[in-house]
Design an enzyme around this catalytic site. Structure first.
Site, PDB file in Angstrom:
ATOM      1  N   CYS A   2      -0.673  -8.677  -3.422  1.00 31.48           N
ATOM      2  CA  CYS A   2      -1.868  -7.690  -3.052  1.00 31.48           C
ATOM      3  C   CYS A   2      -1.414  -6.450  -3.277  1.00 31.48           C
ATOM      4  O   CYS A   2      -0.307  -6.140  -3.336  1.00 31.48           O
ATOM      5  CB  CYS A   2      -2.621  -8.325  -2.100  1.00 31.48           C
ATOM      6  SG  CYS A   2      -3.145  -9.978  -1.783  1.00 31.48           S
ATOM      7  N   GLY A  28      -3.191  -7.692  -8.170  1.00 31.65           N
ATOM      8  CA  GLY A  28      -4.224  -8.625  -7.754  1.00 31.65           C
ATOM      9  C   GLY A  28      -5.575  -8.472  -8.565  1.00 31.65           C
ATOM     10  O   GLY A  28      -5.996  -7.448  -8.342  1.00 31.65           O
ATOM     11  N   ASN A 101      -0.807  -7.456   2.497  1.00 30.26           N
ATOM     12  CA  ASN A 101       0.093  -7.867   1.533  1.00 30.26           C
ATOM     13  C   ASN A 101       1.088  -8.632   1.969  1.00 30.26           C
ATOM     14  O   ASN A 101       1.918  -8.072   2.775  1.00 30.26           O
ATOM     15  CB  ASN A 101       0.621  -6.607   0.747  1.00 30.26           C
ATOM     16  CG  ASN A 101       1.474  -7.172  -0.530  1.00 30.26           C
ATOM     17  OD1 ASN A 101       1.251  -8.191  -0.936  1.00 30.26           O
ATOM     18  ND2 ASN A 101       2.148  -6.331  -0.763  1.00 30.26           N
ATOM     19  N   GLY A 102       1.361  -9.816   1.393  1.00 31.56           N
ATOM     20  CA  GLY A 102       2.413 -10.757   1.816  1.00 31.56           C
ATOM     21  C   GLY A 102       1.801 -12.020   2.260  1.00 31.56           C
ATOM     22  O   GLY A 102       0.685 -12.521   1.853  1.00 31.56           O
ATOM     23  N   TYR A 255       9.206  -7.550 -11.895  1.00 36.10           N
ATOM     24  CA  TYR A 255       7.988  -7.938 -12.575  1.00 36.10           C
ATOM     25  C   TYR A 255       6.586  -7.206 -12.031  1.00 36.10           C
ATOM     26  O   TYR A 255       5.974  -6.640 -12.569  1.00 36.10           O
ATOM     27  CB  TYR A 255       7.561  -9.539 -12.559  1.00 36.10           C
ATOM     28  CG  TYR A 255       6.363  -9.832 -13.035  1.00 36.10           C
ATOM     29  CD1 TYR A 255       5.991  -9.921 -14.426  1.00 36.10           C
ATOM     30  CD2 TYR A 255       5.164  -9.876 -12.139  1.00 36.10           C
ATOM     31  CE1 TYR A 255       4.754 -10.537 -15.035  1.00 36.10           C
ATOM     32  CE2 TYR A 255       3.711 -10.582 -12.863  1.00 36.10           C
ATOM     33  CZ  TYR A 255       3.888 -10.571 -14.080  1.00 36.10           C
ATOM     34  OH  TYR A 255       2.478 -10.817 -14.470  1.00 36.10           O
TER      35      TYR A 255
END
Length: 489
Positions: A2, A28, A101-102, A255
């Site tokens: 995210c 996201g 995020n995670g 990426y």
């Protein structure tokens, strides 16, 4: 994975949060949300879809306040409905909004603790809401709401929560609170902006969000560190976790992150260029008398590496695929059938760059193999005599459990397969992977303080450890077949 951002400003911050989320959109595309503090009220607007679709002029006007947080999401844990959109909110104590995020790896244990011991209710399947309630409970144990009390609460969160997480949150009466997991797996950068009205601070998943909103990157939030910024712009910081192995996620550089971002004082762009140098050197070692005519990147994140491969090999670099930018990232697509359909909608070959040539396609990584299989076939249909494929990352053989939605191991094309078997499955004439040692060098070369990474999707070694039965539960959550059943239900 995210994208998160938080700002404490001297004026309304909603527009800057919106702008920041637009450049974090690559992290996201499932949902987006913004929460702001307006006096004694937290205002939230969120929903499914891209940032530009979730927000309009009307709801942006309602997001008043000088403190705010934003989130863009794709699902790694929990369901895929609108109730999973963030930020989440709880009204006790004080009123707290949080974006995450995670991924936590002890969510079920925490869920039981939150209900049975903390006497708090979690209304969704999201690990982010669980984490929010853990934080809220730990804050409630303190009589006063101060930066010191918040640091103690974050220390307790670190003791209870396991996994990879970067957090931005707002606590009414205190301000903005941001922190990272003790291993620093998920990224979080701190920025500052000075104006006539005073000092402003921002935190974000990537520095590009700071660049766009006019903040100067100061540094990364350290692993286990918490930051509190009060409404008046006072910044407080403290280390809130016991020393742990620093292990930032290496797949950010491969990426996920934008090439114009700086993470851990390393340029993502330069790291990808060094990946290409090492990959080119390996190709020369393996095939010094190669017959490659053209190097073609698989856009977009492989371009930096592909250009350096071409330079090392002394072979011409060509753009061979035109990308439709109105189709989302296929890695983030929720189901296998949707990914299969989207690849040919997203990429179209230029036949003149393939016809009667031996082409080396360069990709950033190969995960499920769905995209690679189709692109190899497209290259053949465009007239290539031979199609070679090079990956700037090693073989992905294990799930990522810290916030990247890599599927169950059985759905990874390299899991339990040799390179020769993967080559046959992809349908290419030759397949070459980056060596892990070269990948880690390519990233760490930008920062002498980096001595290790979370490379678990390549090695199967998880820095936090993994409980018995975790991967079986993960398969239930992440397997495409099970996801499709949940959506159908």
């Amino acid at each position: 994975m995210c994208g998160i951002i938080g700002i404490v400003g001297t004026g309304p911050v909603a527009a800057a949060l919106y702008d920041g989320l637009t450049v974090l959109q690559h992290r996201g595309q499932d949902a987006a949300g913004i929460a702001t503090v307006d006096g004694t009220r937290i205002r939230i607007h969120k929903g499914n879809g891209l940032v530009r679709d979730v927000f309009d002029a009307g709801n942006m006007r309602l997001l008043d306040g000088n403190i705010g947080i934003g989130h863009c999401r794709y699902p790694t844990a929990g369901s895929e409905g609108s109730d999973e959109a963030q930020p989440f909110y709880v009204n006790s104590p004080y009123g707290i909004a949080l974006a995450h995020n995670g991924n936590l790896i002890n969510t079920e244990t925490l869920r039981r603790e939150v209900f049975e011991q903390d006497r708090r209710h979690v209304n969704t399947t999201s690990d982010s809401e669980v984490l929010l309630n853990v934080l809220a409970h730990e804050i409630s144990r303190h009589a006063a709401l101060t930066p010191d009390a918040m640091f103690e609460a974050v220390s307790a969160v670190h003791r209870r929560c396991r996994g990879g997480y970067a957090i931005v949150s707002m606590v009414l009466g205190l301000g903005l609170v941001a922190f990272r997991d003790p291993h620093g797996i998920r990224p979080l950068v701190l920025g500052k902006r000075e104006g006539a009205a005073g000092v402003e601070y921002a935190v974000a998943s990537e520095s590009v969000a700071l660049d766009l909103t006019g903040f100067t990157r100061i540094r990364d939030v350290q692993p286990g560190e918490a930051i509190v910024v009060t409404p008046s712009g006072q910044l407080h910081a403290r280390q809130c976790a016991e020393p742990a192995r620093h292990a930032p996620c290496i797949f950010e550089y491969v990426y996920f992150a934008r090439p114009d971002s700086m993470i851990e004082n390393v340029s993502v762009h330069k790291a990808r260029m060094r990946m290409g140098v090492k990959l080119g050197e390996k190709i020369l070692r393996l095939r010094p008398d190669h017959d490659i005519d053209t190097i073609i990147p698989i856009p977009d994140s492989a371009r930096d590496a592909a250009l350096e491969v071409a330079n090392v090999l002394g072979v011409k670099y060509r753009e061979g695929f035109i990308k439709n930018r109105y189709v989302g990232r296929t890695f983030i697509m929720p189901g296998q059938s949707e990914r299969v359909k989207s690849v040919r909608r997203k990429l179209n070959p230029i036949p003149l760059e393939f016809r009667n040539r031996v082409v080396l396609l360069v990709d950033d990584s190969i995960v499920r193999g769905t995209t690679s299989q189709q692109i190899v076939q497209m290259a053949r249909e465009a007239g290539a005599r031979k199609v070679y494929l090079a990956s700037a990352a090693p073989a992905v053989r294990h799930p990522n459990i810290y916030g990247i939605d890599m599927p169950a191991a059985s759905e990874l094309i390299a899991h339990d397969r040799s390179e020769v078997e993967v080559q046959a499955a992809l349908g290419c004439d030759w397949l070459v992977y980056q060596d892990l040692s070269d990948l880690e060098w390519a990233v760490a070369e930008g920062n002498d303080a980096l001595s290790g990474f979370d490379s678990s999707c390549f090695t199967g070694e998880y820095v936090t450890g993994v409980e018995h039965g975790y991967f079986e539960r993960l398969h239930t959550l992440r397997g495409d077949e099970n996801r499709q059943k949940r959506r159908a239900g």
